[in-house]
Motif scaffolding. Structure first.
Motif, PDB file in Angstrom:
ATOM      1  N   MET A 145      89.682  34.453 104.892  1.00 43.33           N
ATOM      2  CA  MET A 145      89.221  34.671 103.510  1.00 43.33           C
ATOM      3  C   MET A 145      90.178  34.093 102.466  1.00 43.33           C
ATOM      4  SD  MET A 145      86.214  35.858 102.933  1.00 43.33           S
ATOM      5  CE  MET A 145      86.246  36.509 101.265  1.00 43.33           C
ATOM      6  N   PRO A 146      91.499  34.247 102.622  1.00 42.24           N
ATOM      7  CA  PRO A 146      92.384  33.696 101.592  1.00 42.24           C
ATOM      8  C   PRO A 146      92.271  32.184 101.424  1.00 42.24           C
ATOM      9  CG  PRO A 146      93.567  35.277 102.923  1.00 42.24           C
ATOM     10  CD  PRO A 146      92.240  35.039 103.602  1.00 42.24           C
ATOM     11  N   ARG A 147      91.840  31.492 102.457  1.00 42.54           N
ATOM     12  CA  ARG A 147      91.741  30.032 102.401  1.00 42.54           C
ATOM     13  C   ARG A 147      90.327  29.526 102.137  1.00 42.54           C
ATOM     14  NH1 ARG A 147      94.626  31.290 106.877  1.00 42.54           N
ATOM     15  NH2 ARG A 147      93.013  30.647 108.330  1.00 42.54           N
ATOM     16  N   GLU A 148      89.319  30.212 102.676  1.00 50.44           N
ATOM     17  CA  GLU A 148      87.973  29.646 102.641  1.00 50.44           C
ATOM     18  C   GLU A 148      86.906  30.560 102.057  1.00 50.44           C
ATOM     19  OE1 GLU A 148      86.865  27.431 106.114  1.00 50.44           O
ATOM     20  OE2 GLU A 148      88.932  26.843 106.505  1.00 50.44           O
ATOM     21  N   GLY A 149      87.277  31.753 101.648  1.00 51.31           N
ATOM     22  CA  GLY A 149      86.317  32.643 101.002  1.00 51.31           C
ATOM     23  C   GLY A 149      86.226  32.350  99.517  1.00 51.31           C
ATOM     24  N   ILE A 150      85.088  32.666  98.926  1.00 52.32           N
ATOM     25  CA  ILE A 150      84.951  32.533  97.482  1.00 52.32           C
ATOM     26  C   ILE A 150      84.425  33.856  96.920  1.00 52.32           C
ATOM     27  CG2 ILE A 150      84.518  30.046  97.672  1.00 52.32           C
ATOM     28  CD1 ILE A 150      81.593  30.664  96.748  1.00 52.32           C
ATOM     29  N   PHE A 151      84.589  34.020  95.624  1.00 43.61           N
ATOM     30  CA  PHE A 151      84.159  35.235  94.953  1.00 43.61           C
ATOM     31  C   PHE A 151      83.274  34.877  93.772  1.00 43.61           C
ATOM     32  CE2 PHE A 151      88.009  36.054  97.208  1.00 43.61           C
ATOM     33  CZ  PHE A 151      87.779  37.278  97.795  1.00 43.61           C
ATOM     34  N   VAL A 152      82.264  35.713  93.557  1.00 44.71           N
ATOM     35  CA  VAL A 152      81.346  35.494  92.447  1.00 44.71           C
ATOM     36  C   VAL A 152      81.138  36.795  91.674  1.00 44.71           C
ATOM     37  CG1 VAL A 152      80.110  33.645  93.669  1.00 44.71           C
ATOM     38  CG2 VAL A 152      79.220  35.974  93.761  1.00 44.71           C
ATOM     39  N   ARG A 153      80.770  36.632  90.416  1.00 53.15           N
ATOM     40  CA  ARG A 153      80.262  37.763  89.654  1.00 53.15           C
ATOM     41  C   ARG A 153      78.765  37.554  89.556  1.00 53.15           C
ATOM     42  NH1 ARG A 153      79.910  36.977  83.745  1.00 53.15           N
ATOM     43  NH2 ARG A 153      80.334  34.789  83.373  1.00 53.15           N
ATOM     44  N   ILE A 154      78.032  38.629  89.509  1.00 58.79           N
ATOM     45  CA  ILE A 154      76.576  38.553  89.512  1.00 58.79           C
ATOM     46  C   ILE A 154      76.070  38.520  88.069  1.00 58.79           C
ATOM     47  CG2 ILE A 154      74.436  39.675  90.254  1.00 58.79           C
ATOM     48  CD1 ILE A 154      76.168  38.479  92.533  1.00 58.79           C
ATOM     49  N   LEU A 155      75.426  37.406  87.716  1.00 59.37           N
ATOM     50  CA  LEU A 155      74.888  37.226  86.370  1.00 59.37           C
ATOM     51  C   LEU A 155      73.485  37.806  86.249  1.00 59.37           C
ATOM     52  CD1 LEU A 155      75.986  33.528  85.745  1.00 59.37           C
ATOM     53  CD2 LEU A 155      77.216  35.628  85.156  1.00 59.37           C
ATOM     54  N   ALA A 156      72.699  37.638  87.295  1.00 59.37           N
ATOM     55  CA  ALA A 156      71.331  38.173  87.344  1.00 59.37           C
ATOM     56  C   ALA A 156      71.148  38.799  88.712  1.00 59.37           C
ATOM     57  CB  ALA A 156      70.306  37.066  87.117  1.00 59.37           C
ATOM     58  N   GLY A 157      70.689  40.018  88.753  1.00 59.80           N
ATOM     59  CA  GLY A 157      70.550  40.739  90.003  1.00 59.80           C
ATOM     60  C   GLY A 157      69.249  40.440  90.721  1.00 59.80           C
ATOM     61  N   GLY A 158      69.142  40.977  91.925  1.00 60.82           N
ATOM     62  CA  GLY A 158      67.934  40.836  92.718  1.00 60.82           C
ATOM     63  C   GLY A 158      68.202  41.152  94.168  1.00 60.82           C
ATOM     64  N   PRO A 159      67.131  41.249  94.938  1.00 59.85           N
ATOM     65  CA  PRO A 159      67.281  41.536  96.366  1.00 59.85           C
ATOM     66  C   PRO A 159      67.856  40.340  97.108  1.00 59.85           C
ATOM     67  CG  PRO A 159      65.000  41.039  95.869  1.00 59.85           C
ATOM     68  CD  PRO A 159      65.726  41.067  94.559  1.00 59.85           C
ATOM     69  N   VAL A 160      68.523  40.631  98.221  1.00 56.89           N
ATOM     70  CA  VAL A 160      69.081  39.583  99.070  1.00 56.89           C
ATOM     71  C   VAL A 160      68.952  40.049 100.508  1.00 56.89           C
ATOM     72  CG1 VAL A 160      71.454  40.449  98.906  1.00 56.89           C
ATOM     73  CG2 VAL A 160      71.057  38.041  99.398  1.00 56.89           C
ATOM     74  N   LYS A 161      68.603  39.111 101.392  1.00 57.87           N
ATOM     75  CA  LYS A 161      68.468  39.480 102.808  1.00 57.87           C
ATOM     76  C   LYS A 161      68.786  38.282 103.682  1.00 57.87           C
ATOM     77  CE  LYS A 161      63.431  38.699 103.315  1.00 57.87           C
ATOM     78  NZ  LYS A 161      63.457  37.514 102.523  1.00 57.87           N
ATOM     79  N   VAL A 162      69.037  38.586 104.957  1.00 60.55           N
ATOM     80  CA  VAL A 162      69.269  37.546 105.950  1.00 60.55           C
ATOM     81  C   VAL A 162      68.057  36.623 105.961  1.00 60.55           C
ATOM     82  CG1 VAL A 162      69.509  37.112 108.427  1.00 60.55           C
ATOM     83  CG2 VAL A 162      70.785  38.987 107.349  1.00 60.55           C
ATOM     84  N   GLY A 163      68.316  35.322 105.958  1.00 64.44           N
ATOM     85  CA  GLY A 163      67.253  34.320 105.959  1.00 64.44           C
ATOM     86  C   GLY A 163      66.944  33.758 104.583  1.00 64.44           C
ATOM     87  N   ASP A 164      67.412  34.451 103.515  1.00 62.04           N
ATOM     88  CA  ASP A 164      67.202  33.936 102.158  1.00 62.04           C
ATOM     89  C   ASP A 164      68.004  32.657 101.958  1.00 62.04           C
ATOM     90  OD1 ASP A 164      65.516  35.960 101.329  1.00 62.04           O
ATOM     91  OD2 ASP A 164      67.029  37.006 100.120  1.00 62.04           O
ATOM     92  N   ARG A 165      67.582  31.872 101.018  1.00 62.08           N
ATOM     93  CA  ARG A 165      68.319  30.649 100.700  1.00 62.08           C
ATOM     94  C   ARG A 165      69.433  30.952  99.706  1.00 62.08           C
ATOM     95  NH1 ARG A 165      63.925  28.845  96.464  1.00 62.08           N
ATOM     96  NH2 ARG A 165      65.247  29.065  94.657  1.00 62.08           N
ATOM     97  N   ILE A 166      70.423  30.083  99.717  1.00 54.94           N
ATOM     98  CA  ILE A 166      71.486  30.092  98.717  1.00 54.94           C
ATOM     99  C   ILE A 166      71.688  28.642  98.336  1.00 54.94           C
ATOM    100  CG2 ILE A 166      73.272  30.143 100.517  1.00 54.94           C
ATOM    101  CD1 ILE A 166      75.052  31.637  98.427  1.00 54.94           C
ATOM    102  N   GLU A 167      71.677  28.375  97.036  1.00 58.63           N
ATOM    103  CA  GLU A 167      71.808  26.985  96.616  1.00 58.63           C
ATOM    104  C   GLU A 167      72.631  26.871  95.349  1.00 58.63           C
ATOM    105  OE1 GLU A 167      68.148  25.006  95.273  1.00 58.63           O
ATOM    106  OE2 GLU A 167      67.190  26.948  95.399  1.00 58.63           O
ATOM    107  N   VAL A 168      73.243  25.707  95.206  1.00 58.68           N
ATOM    108  CA  VAL A 168      74.074  25.418  94.051  1.00 58.68           C
ATOM    109  C   VAL A 168      73.174  25.026  92.887  1.00 58.68           C
ATOM    110  CG1 VAL A 168      75.870  23.897  93.130  1.00 58.68           C
ATOM    111  CG2 VAL A 168      75.992  24.678  95.513  1.00 58.68           C
ATOM    112  N   LEU A 169      73.390  25.685  91.757  1.00 56.98           N
ATOM    113  CA  LEU A 169      72.777  25.282  90.499  1.00 56.98           C
ATOM    114  C   LEU A 169      73.815  24.448  89.757  1.00 56.98           C
ATOM    115  CD1 LEU A 169      71.282  28.747  89.484  1.00 56.98           C
ATOM    116  CD2 LEU A 169      70.070  26.848  90.558  1.00 56.98           C
ATOM    117  N   GLU A 170      73.434  23.784  88.720  1.00 56.34           N
ATOM    118  CA  GLU A 170      74.414  23.043  87.931  1.00 56.34           C
ATOM    119  C   GLU A 170      75.453  24.015  87.367  1.00 56.34           C
ATOM    120  OE1 GLU A 170      74.667  19.691  87.499  1.00 56.34           O
ATOM    121  OE2 GLU A 170      73.068  19.614  88.984  1.00 56.34           O
ATOM    122  N   PRO A 171      76.736  23.632  87.363  1.00 57.63           N
ATOM    123  CA  PRO A 171      77.743  24.535  86.786  1.00 57.63           C
ATOM    124  C   PRO A 171      77.349  24.918  85.362  1.00 57.63           C
ATOM    125  CG  PRO A 171      78.808  22.740  87.940  1.00 57.63           C
ATOM    126  CD  PRO A 171      77.332  22.424  87.911  1.00 57.63           C
TER     127      PRO A 171
END
Length: 151
Positions: free
Chosen positions: A119-145
């Motif tokens: 984790m110290p080398r390869e983990g990242i941290f986020v704050r949640i701007l908009a909430g919602g459900p999340v589950k195994v199999g859902d997609r995760i994608e990069v939006l424009e910064p």
């Protein structure tokens, strides 16, 4: 674009997390029911399955959640994302990268049990701007910064 392979939580900080399979990301809080959630910059932690696989190749018997990450991903290069990058997490949630890696505290159960903590080398941290459900199999994608478009 990547996929979520585990959604993990624990009632205490510094311990392995259990894959609960599904959860609710709460805006300005984090993963509901997880010890790391709260009003701060490291609301949700993410680690790539590819990073866990590196530890397995070293002979460690580790799985998603063992490094105390909330969301384990596959197919997205988390370590290349700069602070400020926004991520679409599942069907509704949006997170913003706030930190790459972290110092491992001295009482880290993961480091004690495995001899190393990625984790110290390869983990990242986020704050949640908009909430919602999340589950195994859902997609995760990069939006424009700095952009929450596309949702």
């Amino acid at each position: 674009m990547g996929v979520i392979v585990a959604v993990c939580a624990s009632p205490e900080k510094g311990t392995r997390k259990k894959n609960i399979g599904t959860g609710m990301l709460v805006a300005n809080h984090g993963l509901e029911g997880d010890a790391h959630a709260g009003h701060w910059h490291r609301q949700v932690s993410l680690l790539a399955m590819e990073s866990i696989q590196k530890m397995r190749e070293l002979g460690l018997d580790v799985n998603p959640g063992d490094f105390a990450e909330n969301i384990t991903t596959e197919g997205i290069d988390l370590t290349s994302l700069p602070v400020g990058t926004r991520l679409a997490i599942g069907p509704e949630a949006i997170g913003e990268v706030t930190q790459i890696g972290k110092a491992c505290h001295s009482a880290c159960e993961i480091r004690r049990l495995t001899g190393d903590c990625i984790m110290p080398r390869e983990g990242i941290f986020v704050r949640i701007l908009a909430g919602g459900p999340v589950k195994v199999g859902d997609r995760i994608e990069v939006l424009e910064p700095g952009s929450s478009s596309g949702r």
